[in-house]
Write an enzyme that holds these catalytic residues in place. Sequence first.
Site, PDB file in Angstrom:
ATOM      1  N   CYS A  13      35.691   5.782 108.858  1.00 46.95           N
ATOM      2  CA  CYS A  13      34.411   6.504 108.940  1.00 46.95           C
ATOM      3  C   CYS A  13      34.357   7.463 107.749  1.00 46.95           C
ATOM      4  O   CYS A  13      35.079   7.276 106.768  1.00 46.95           O
ATOM      5  CB  CYS A  13      34.246   7.200 110.290  1.00 46.95           C
ATOM      6  SG  CYS A  13      35.491   8.449 110.653  1.00 46.95           S
ATOM      7  N   ASN A  16      37.109  10.882 109.137  1.00 42.03           N
ATOM      8  CA  ASN A  16      38.331  10.520 109.888  1.00 42.03           C
ATOM      9  C   ASN A  16      38.709  11.592 110.922  1.00 42.03           C
ATOM     10  O   ASN A  16      39.883  11.822 111.209  1.00 42.03           O
ATOM     11  CB  ASN A  16      39.500  10.245 108.928  1.00 42.03           C
ATOM     12  CG  ASN A  16      40.710   9.569 109.578  1.00 42.03           C
ATOM     13  OD1 ASN A  16      41.841   9.768 109.138  1.00 42.03           O
ATOM     14  ND2 ASN A  16      40.505   8.783 110.602  1.00 42.03           N
ATOM     15  N   CYS A  18      36.167  11.997 113.761  1.00 42.28           N
ATOM     16  CA  CYS A  18      35.367  11.679 114.965  1.00 42.28           C
ATOM     17  C   CYS A  18      35.466  10.185 115.309  1.00 42.28           C
ATOM     18  O   CYS A  18      36.214   9.791 116.200  1.00 42.28           O
ATOM     19  CB  CYS A  18      33.901  12.072 114.764  1.00 42.28           C
ATOM     20  SG  CYS A  18      33.650  13.846 114.504  1.00 42.28           S
ATOM     21  N   ARG A  19      34.703   9.348 114.616  1.00 35.73           N
ATOM     22  CA  ARG A  19      34.572   7.952 115.040  1.00 35.73           C
ATOM     23  C   ARG A  19      35.824   7.106 114.798  1.00 35.73           C
ATOM     24  O   ARG A  19      36.224   6.327 115.675  1.00 35.73           O
ATOM     25  CB  ARG A  19      33.370   7.305 114.338  1.00 35.73           C
ATOM     26  CG  ARG A  19      32.052   7.877 114.776  1.00 35.73           C
ATOM     27  CD  ARG A  19      30.948   7.504 113.810  1.00 35.73           C
ATOM     28  NE  ARG A  19      31.148   8.154 112.512  1.00 35.73           N
ATOM     29  CZ  ARG A  19      30.424   7.909 111.428  1.00 35.73           C
ATOM     30  NH1 ARG A  19      29.460   7.006 111.490  1.00 35.73           N
ATOM     31  NH2 ARG A  19      30.660   8.558 110.304  1.00 35.73           N
ATOM     32  N   SER A  20      36.420   7.213 113.595  1.00 33.61           N
ATOM     33  CA  SER A  20      37.548   6.288 113.335  1.00 33.61           C
ATOM     34  C   SER A  20      38.823   6.648 114.101  1.00 33.61           C
ATOM     35  O   SER A  20      39.505   5.744 114.594  1.00 33.61           O
ATOM     36  CB  SER A  20      37.807   6.096 111.836  1.00 33.61           C
ATOM     37  OG  SER A  20      38.167   7.282 111.204  1.00 33.61           O
ATOM     38  N   ASP A 130      26.990   8.799 113.596  1.00 32.44           N
ATOM     39  CA  ASP A 130      27.886   9.928 113.383  1.00 32.44           C
ATOM     40  C   ASP A 130      27.589  11.022 114.417  1.00 32.44           C
ATOM     41  O   ASP A 130      26.491  11.584 114.409  1.00 32.44           O
ATOM     42  CB  ASP A 130      27.647  10.444 111.962  1.00 32.44           C
ATOM     43  CG  ASP A 130      28.613  11.534 111.581  1.00 32.44           C
ATOM     44  OD1 ASP A 130      29.349  12.009 112.471  1.00 32.44           O
ATOM     45  OD2 ASP A 130      28.627  11.903 110.402  1.00 32.44           O
TER      46      ASP A 130
HETATM   47  P1  4NP Z   1      33.303  11.061 111.248  1.00 30.47           P
HETATM   48  O1  4NP Z   1      32.330  12.330 111.428  1.00 30.47           O
HETATM   49  O2  4NP Z   1      32.913  10.431 109.933  1.00 30.47           O
HETATM   50  O3  4NP Z   1      32.984  10.195 112.422  1.00 30.47           O
HETATM   51  O4  4NP Z   1      34.716  11.613 111.257  1.00 30.47           O
HETATM   52  C1  4NP Z   1      32.172  13.326 110.471  1.00 30.47           C
HETATM   53  C2  4NP Z   1      33.123  14.331 110.373  1.00 30.47           C
HETATM   54  C3  4NP Z   1      32.962  15.333 109.443  1.00 30.47           C
HETATM   55  C4  4NP Z   1      31.870  15.327 108.604  1.00 30.47           C
HETATM   56  C5  4NP Z   1      30.917  14.317 108.698  1.00 30.47           C
HETATM   57  C6  4NP Z   1      31.095  13.304 109.622  1.00 30.47           C
HETATM   58  N1  4NP Z   1      31.681  16.375 107.666  1.00 30.47           N
HETATM   59  O5  4NP Z   1      30.655  16.354 106.963  1.00 30.47           O
HETATM   60  O6  4NP Z   1      32.539  17.247 107.543  1.00 30.47           O
END
Ligand code: 4NP
Length: 163
Positions: A13, A16, A18-20, A130
Amino acid sequence: MRNDNEVGVLFVCLGNICRSPTSEGVFRHCVEHSDLEIQINIDSAGTADYHTGQPPDARAIAAAGKRGIDLKGLRARRVNRLDFEKFDYIIAMDDHNYYDLERLAPPDYRGKLCLFLDFADNWPAREVPDPYYGGAQGFERALDMITDASLGLLNDIRSKYAS
Ligand code: 4NP
């Protein structure tokens, strides 16, 4: 680097956190509760390095924990060049991740890229949205999607690798 009895799965993702990592935990849980007798090497990474070294988002840990999946020990890292060689499935959560991976991947390895929801039976959507900027509900929905796609991925691996 890898042998034929092993399959590598990398979830990717943006951050790294939340989703992954949620996908890593859910898919590992599915594999551990399956009868599949091949070794599956499971990992996750982000296309960005904003959160390198950090544990998953507290909301992701809480949502997965309610379903009996422990994400606390995971740590964020950025995807790197060796990943494209090492893993057989490089699985993006959304189109943006996929596009970034396409740019990063050496041309010979681009065929390993896919979207996670391509394996889902019950979600017609293309992307796991997201949940980072939303509330707890987004994490529950992401978990539902990820669980469905994990079962489909396991079936895909079974059909390709199990004898
Ligand atoms: P992820 O979610 O891609 O599912 O881990 C996010 C985590 C952090 C951020 C964006 C998306 N950020 O902008 O910090």
